[in-house]
Write an enzyme that holds these catalytic residues in place. Structure first.
Site, PDB file in Angstrom:
ATOM      1  N   SER A  44     -57.687  16.858  32.408  1.00 46.79           N
ATOM      2  CA  SER A  44     -58.789  15.680  32.055  1.00 46.79           C
ATOM      3  C   SER A  44     -59.135  15.477  32.994  1.00 46.79           C
ATOM      4  O   SER A  44     -60.012  14.267  32.124  1.00 46.79           O
ATOM      5  CB  SER A  44     -58.101  14.920  30.371  1.00 46.79           C
ATOM      6  OG  SER A  44     -57.079  14.281  31.820  1.00 46.79           O
ATOM      7  N   ASP A 336     -59.958   3.869  29.590  1.00 52.93           N
ATOM      8  CA  ASP A 336     -59.524   4.059  28.995  1.00 52.93           C
ATOM      9  C   ASP A 336     -58.639   4.028  29.879  1.00 52.93           C
ATOM     10  O   ASP A 336     -58.144   4.310  31.168  1.00 52.93           O
ATOM     11  CB  ASP A 336     -59.472   5.971  28.605  1.00 52.93           C
ATOM     12  CG  ASP A 336     -59.294   6.651  29.371  1.00 52.93           C
ATOM     13  OD1 ASP A 336     -58.617   6.496  30.106  1.00 52.93           O
ATOM     14  OD2 ASP A 336     -59.358   8.059  28.129  1.00 52.93           O
ATOM     15  N   HIS A 339     -58.026   7.767  32.051  1.00 52.93           N
ATOM     16  CA  HIS A 339     -59.035   7.670  33.217  1.00 52.93           C
ATOM     17  C   HIS A 339     -60.050   6.519  33.840  1.00 52.93           C
ATOM     18  O   HIS A 339     -60.603   5.721  32.715  1.00 52.93           O
ATOM     19  CB  HIS A 339     -59.898   8.843  32.052  1.00 52.93           C
ATOM     20  CG  HIS A 339     -59.095  10.158  31.826  1.00 52.93           C
ATOM     21  ND1 HIS A 339     -58.426   9.567  30.536  1.00 52.93           N
ATOM     22  CD2 HIS A 339     -58.589  10.543  31.937  1.00 52.93           C
ATOM     23  CE1 HIS A 339     -57.346  11.011  30.341  1.00 52.93           C
ATOM     24  NE2 HIS A 339     -58.081  11.475  31.214  1.00 52.93           N
TER      25      HIS A 339
END
Length: 361
Positions: A44, A336, A339
């Site tokens: 991610s 978040d 990240h």
């Protein structure tokens, strides 16, 4: 460093000067990027939307507030409010657009000439980790890359395709999930391997992956270090025992991995005479931001800009059912619970480009 110039100018400036030099050498025509393509593998941290096309994927960033500071203020699948480090790196190298997610309709025709992104949120070095979350395993990403090679040859011709693949910049960024989404809560795995053995397993997988990339034509490979696992908001929440501070034990695990990764990269460079390889250190800059955000112009490194969930995987990501974010994402280190914000990504990209200068010169 690759040149003495980098000692008196920032890495971003050095690369910008290389782009300008290319323009001068081409007679003032529009400068070509320093490398012909950027090809990305991982999780991610550099997924630009592949998981949007996986119906069963557990981790997705295809909803607000992700992308609120990106082009058109739309969620694209990037796990941030705006740009991620590979976007910033591509721009610095002279690209005017980003390599598309491989599973998207955009990954076709001339768009393939500037590379492709195979990354998938929740993917990891260890295929079992990715499979737990219906992500694209690293093994499958490599299969897609071979498929991409054939598609590129059909678009560009075999000779040009071979030149693009040889001179392209390859980025590998993964591994966080191997700890946070597997090892730390998988009793059978942690009984089978201690941390040292588990890190050996992971870097062994990376070594095999890099060897195969080299066999397939890659000559410029950058791999990110493990981030400071203990400084991620999700880690502090899950493993911090109520303390509002980085979790030392988890950071030590990341350091163990990074030491072994460093030794593995050195061994790979000795083995392959024509291989340029560098470690993109994200551990150091992200730890510095997390431990002393004010020193770098950030206001908050513990809270997340978006509101995260409370159950299972939602503890990591923005909660789609909760409207609202912080007023200014650029003042937060983390968007978040895992990240970084675009502003933090810009800070880390500087470190990546510094290490990567030797790959593109």
């Amino acid at each position: 460093m690759a040149s003495s110039l980098s000692m008196v100018a920032s890495p971003l400036t050095v690369v910008s000067l290389l782009v300008a030099s290319a323009s001068i050498m081409s007679g003032g025509a529009q400068a070509q990027p320093i490398v012909p393509a950027v090809i990305s593998f991982g999780d991610s941290t550099i997924d630009v939307g592949n998981n949007n096309y996986l119906p069963g994927a557990v981790f997705k960033a295809d909803y607000a507030p992700y992308g609120q500071d990106f082009v058109r203020h739309e969620a694209t699948g990037r796990f941030s409010d705006g740009k991620i480090v590979t976007d910033i790196t591509a721009e610095t190298l002279g690209f005017e657009s980003y390599a598309p997610p491989y599973l998207s309709p955009q990954a076709s025709g001339k768009n393939l000439l500037i590379g492709a992104n195979f990354a998938s949120a929740a993917s990891s070095y260890y295929d079992d980790t990715a499979a737990m979350y219906d992500a694209i395993t690293l093994t499958q990403q490599l299969k897609y890359y071979k498929e991409y090679q054939s598609k590129l040859a059909a678009v560009a011709g075999r000779a040009k395709a071979r030149a693009i693949l040889t001179d392209a910049l390859y980025v590998v960024s993964t591994g966080t999930g191997d700890f946070l989404q597997n090892y730390y809560h998988n009793a059978s795995l942690s009984r089978r391997y201690n941390v040292d053995q588990y890190c050996d397993l992971l870097v062994g997988i990376f070594s095999d992956f890099a060897n195969e990339l080299y066999r397939l034509g890659a000559r410029r490979i950058g791999v990110t270090s493990m981030p400071p696992l203990g400084c991620l908001p999700a880690s502090i929440r899950l493993y911090g025992e109520g303390k509002d501070a980085c979790v030392p034990r988890l950071n030590r695990d990341a350091e163990t991995f990074n030491e072994k990764l460093n030794a593995t990269v050195k061994a790979l460079k000795r083995r392959h005479a024509h291989l340029k390889m560098a470690i993109f250190d994200i551990y150091t800059p992200l730890r510095e931001l997390a431990q002393d955000p004010a020193a770098y112009g950030f206001a908050n490194a513990r809270d997340t800009c978006c509101r995260t969930g409370t159950a299972k995987t939602r503890v990591y990501l923005c909660n789609p059912t909760t409207v609202g974010t912080c007023r200014n994402a650029s003042s937060y280190v983390f968007f978040d619970a895992v990240h970084p914000s675009e502003a933090a990504n810009v800070f880390m990209a500087e470190s990546m480009i510094e290490a990567g200068i030797e790959l593109v010169t």
